[in-house]
Motif scaffolding. Structure first.
Motif, short mmCIF file in Angstrom:
data_model
loop_
_atom_site.label_atom_id
_atom_site.label_comp_id
_atom_site.label_asym_id
_atom_site.label_seq_id
_atom_site.Cartn_x
_atom_site.Cartn_y
_atom_site.Cartn_z
N THR A 51 -1.86 -14.05 -2.00
CA THR A 51 -2.87 -14.54 -2.95
C THR A 51 -2.66 -16.01 -3.23
O THR A 51 -3.63 -16.78 -3.31
N ASP A 52 -1.42 -16.42 -3.39
CA ASP A 52 -1.13 -17.84 -3.61
C ASP A 52 -1.61 -18.69 -2.44
O ASP A 52 -2.23 -19.74 -2.63
N ALA A 53 -1.33 -18.23 -1.21
CA ALA A 53 -1.75 -18.97 -0.02
C ALA A 53 -3.27 -18.99 0.10
O ALA A 53 -3.86 -20.01 0.48
N MET A 54 -3.90 -17.87 -0.23
CA MET A 54 -5.36 -17.79 -0.17
C MET A 54 -5.99 -18.78 -1.15
O MET A 54 -6.99 -19.44 -0.83
N GLN A 55 -5.43 -18.90 -2.34
CA GLN A 55 -5.97 -19.84 -3.31
C GLN A 55 -5.80 -21.29 -2.85
O GLN A 55 -6.67 -22.13 -3.08
N SER A 63 -1.18 -11.81 8.89
CA SER A 63 -1.98 -10.72 9.47
C SER A 63 -1.12 -9.55 9.95
O SER A 63 -1.52 -8.39 9.83
N ALA A 64 0.07 -9.84 10.49
CA ALA A 64 0.92 -8.77 11.02
C ALA A 64 1.72 -8.05 9.95
O ALA A 64 2.04 -6.87 10.09
N GLN A 65 2.02 -8.73 8.85
CA GLN A 65 2.86 -8.14 7.81
C GLN A 65 2.43 -8.63 6.42
O GLN A 65 3.08 -9.50 5.82
N PRO A 66 1.38 -8.06 5.87
CA PRO A 66 0.90 -8.48 4.55
C PRO A 66 1.85 -8.04 3.45
O PRO A 66 2.47 -6.97 3.55
N PRO A 67 1.98 -8.82 2.39
CA PRO A 67 2.82 -8.43 1.26
C PRO A 67 2.07 -7.47 0.34
O PRO A 67 0.85 -7.32 0.43
N ALA A 68 2.80 -6.82 -0.55
CA ALA A 68 2.16 -5.98 -1.56
C ALA A 68 1.31 -6.87 -2.47
O ALA A 68 1.66 -8.02 -2.72
N PRO A 69 0.14 -6.39 -2.94
CA PRO A 69 -0.37 -5.03 -2.79
C PRO A 69 -1.24 -4.82 -1.55
O PRO A 69 -1.80 -3.75 -1.36
N TYR A 70 -1.33 -5.83 -0.70
CA TYR A 70 -2.22 -5.75 0.46
C TYR A 70 -1.64 -4.93 1.60
O TYR A 70 -2.35 -4.63 2.57
N ASP A 71 -0.37 -4.55 1.51
CA ASP A 71 0.29 -3.87 2.62
C ASP A 71 -0.25 -2.47 2.86
O ASP A 71 -0.01 -1.86 3.90
N ARG A 72 -1.00 -1.92 1.90
CA ARG A 72 -1.59 -0.59 2.07
C ARG A 72 -3.07 -0.65 2.43
O ARG A 72 -3.73 0.38 2.50
N ASP A 73 -3.57 -1.85 2.64
CA ASP A 73 -4.99 -2.04 2.97
C ASP A 73 -5.17 -1.98 4.48
O ASP A 73 -4.77 -2.89 5.21
N GLU A 74 -5.79 -0.93 4.96
CA GLU A 74 -5.97 -0.75 6.40
C GLU A 74 -6.92 -1.78 7.00
O GLU A 74 -6.90 -2.01 8.21
N LYS A 75 -7.74 -2.41 6.15
CA LYS A 75 -8.71 -3.38 6.64
C LYS A 75 -8.21 -4.82 6.51
O LYS A 75 -8.95 -5.77 6.77
N PHE A 76 -6.96 -4.98 6.09
CA PHE A 76 -6.44 -6.33 5.79
C PHE A 76 -6.54 -7.26 7.00
O PHE A 76 -7.17 -8.33 6.93
N ALA A 77 -5.94 -6.88 8.11
CA ALA A 77 -5.94 -7.75 9.29
C ALA A 77 -7.35 -7.99 9.80
O ALA A 77 -7.70 -9.10 10.22
#
Length: 234
Positions: free
Chosen positions: A24-28, A68-82
């Protein structure tokens, strides 16, 4: 998608928390060149627009490579993340091609999909940042900008617009109350948020007077104060 942004933001406004994870920090941080690209494709020259889109794209590439290969929490459970990260990259590729071809209006419209994709990504993972409040306000503002002439032509047009403006006024207040502390202590933010609030206050005053020409005039003046606020702090 605009309805999703509004609905998700309004639902989460009741218990807002701000995430502090690495993604989230990087996205901002990557959002800063993105905002410039939006502004330049709407107001700049083709060369300026193309350069700004390329800079935003490069910032996003760094995020994709890192997370993309290893998202941190809470995104690590999002199947659509990558897939979402890749979708955003494809949007940047399309926007860059359009800007290169001097199709700035199309490039600007394409870039709006980045905002929508990232808002959806955060919503899926119950993450709220200040940009979500900006997005919610923007969606309602754009609806009013697009529909006000048609609505005002109806017998109860002023009443309809008053109802829509009520939502805008609520979201406008959230832009102030939900601002991070570092924004609230920033003199430039204070100046820009005051200007944005003044534009909404002018619309409310015109609606109270049932003055259709004044209402339309006030609506046309909503976008610029918001755009200036968004460019720096959105």
């Amino acid at each position: 998608m605009k309805r999703l942004i509004i609905a998700s933001a309004l639902t989460l406004f009741l218990s807002t928390t701000y995430a502090a994870d690495a993604f989230t920090d990087a996205m901002q941080q990557a959002y800063a060149p993105y905002r410039v690209a939006l502004f330049k494709t709407n107001n700049g020259t083709p060369d300026e627009a193309t350069k700004s889109v390329q800079q935003a794209k490069q910032a996003w590439k760094k995020i994709t490579d890192q997370f993309s290969a290893q998202p941190p929490a809470p995104y690590d459970r999002d199947e659509k993340f990558a897939a979402t990260l890749e979708t955003v990259m494809q949007v940047y590729n399309q926007a860059e091609e359009q800007a290169t071809q001097k199709q700035l209006a199309k490039s600007h419209e394409t870039l709006e999909k980045v905002r929508e994709a990232l808002a959806d990504l955060r919503h899926r993972n119950q993450v709220i940042i200040y940009s979500d409040h900006m997005n919610a306000y923007h969606s309602v503002m754009e609806q009013i900008l697009e529909e006000n002439k048609k609505i005002l032509a109806e017998p109860d047009g002023i009443q309809q617009l008053t109802a829509k403006a009520g939502v805008l006024i609520y979201l406008s207040e959230k832009l102030r109350t939900e601002a991070p502390e570092q924004y609230r202590n920033n003199a430039e933010f204070t100046k820009l948020i005051d200007s944005q609030k003044s534009s909404v206050d002018a619309l409310r005053e015109a609606l109270f007077k049932n003055d259709a020409p004044a209402i339309h005039a006030a609506i046309t003046k909503l976008k610029m104060p918001y755009s200036k606020l968004f460019l720096k702090f959105g």
